[in-house]
Design an enzyme around this catalytic site. Sequence first.
Site, PDB file in Angstrom:
ATOM      1  N   SER A 262      16.465 -40.573  -9.198  1.00 26.67           N
ATOM      2  CA  SER A 262      15.117 -40.931  -9.626  1.00 26.67           C
ATOM      3  C   SER A 262      14.854 -40.594 -11.084  1.00 26.67           C
ATOM      4  O   SER A 262      14.290 -41.404 -11.833  1.00 26.67           O
ATOM      5  CB  SER A 262      14.092 -40.226  -8.734  1.00 26.67           C
ATOM      6  OG  SER A 262      14.259 -38.810  -8.803  1.00 26.67           O
ATOM      7  N   ASP A 263      15.258 -39.397 -11.534  1.00 29.61           N
ATOM      8  CA  ASP A 263      15.038 -39.001 -12.927  1.00 29.61           C
ATOM      9  C   ASP A 263      16.330 -38.564 -13.605  1.00 29.61           C
ATOM     10  O   ASP A 263      16.324 -37.751 -14.526  1.00 29.61           O
ATOM     11  CB  ASP A 263      13.998 -37.876 -13.012  1.00 29.61           C
ATOM     12  CG  ASP A 263      14.408 -36.639 -12.218  1.00 29.61           C
ATOM     13  OD1 ASP A 263      15.452 -36.696 -11.527  1.00 29.61           O
ATOM     14  OD2 ASP A 263      13.689 -35.634 -12.284  1.00 29.61           O
ATOM     15  N   THR A 264      17.440 -39.128 -13.137  1.00 31.77           N
ATOM     16  CA  THR A 264      18.751 -38.773 -13.676  1.00 31.77           C
ATOM     17  C   THR A 264      19.514 -40.040 -14.052  1.00 31.77           C
ATOM     18  O   THR A 264      19.570 -40.991 -13.268  1.00 31.77           O
ATOM     19  CB  THR A 264      19.580 -37.967 -12.666  1.00 31.77           C
ATOM     20  OG1 THR A 264      18.828 -36.826 -12.250  1.00 31.77           O
ATOM     21  CG2 THR A 264      20.894 -37.511 -13.283  1.00 31.77           C
TER      22      THR A 264
END
Length: 272
Positions: A260-262
């Site tokens: 998701s945020d990588t």
Amino acid sequence: MSTARTIATPERRIYVGDAIAEQIRASGLPFEPRQFEFWFAYKSGRNVALNAAADAIVVQNGALTGPDIERLHNAYLSPWRMGDDSDAIAARLSGRLEELNLALEGAIGAAHEQRATLAAEAAALSNGNALKDILAAIGRLTRLTEESQTRLALLEARMDAMHREIGVIRQQLSVVRSECQTDPITGLPNRAAFDATVSRAIDQATVSRQPLSVVLCDLDYFAAFNENFGNVVGDQVLRAIAMLFKSHMRPGDTVARFDSDTFAAILPLMRG
């Protein structure tokens, strides 16, 4: 046209973000994430189709307007630009192939019938005694030949049109299948595509006995950012970061949205 990283001048180096801001300001367009996303993609030159379409508008009209950029973004950058799914396009392809098969079967059947008719007319011609019978048989053979040529021309035109349409449908299907391995927010390969690519890269590195690097980039406090500014703005930030991350990679590197945020990058050794 600027490069994706920097623009070099004798006095200074202007980062691409500054160059895009200057471009938007000079054009009088609003400072919106969609504007930045478009100009970043355009100036990086990585989306060949986008650049070709934009350049054609500039040649025709002299400049890009807000509605022009909106249409170009929807056509070439929006993650929702593919309206049909793979099942619908595959069904269309199957239908066109079935039509082509029926057309060929009909043509083969007509050819068999015509051969039998021609054989019968040829027999009547050889057995005819009266001149009028011979002339009548010749007339029928002439009409049959003309009808055959007309049917053949129509069949060729239909098959040519269907062949072109099938080619377009196959291209659409290839694009949709590719997008099934693409993250819809950032346009980067998704986790499944990353896993498959890194597996192949490891196998190749093992065979070639060459080093392979994998980079993971995690966005700190991104959940808090979404809570404060909303998911819509968060998605726009993710797209901007994805473009920045990719712009600093080499053409042979693979950049993907790992989580998701990588983000992740596969960096094989490149010689030369």
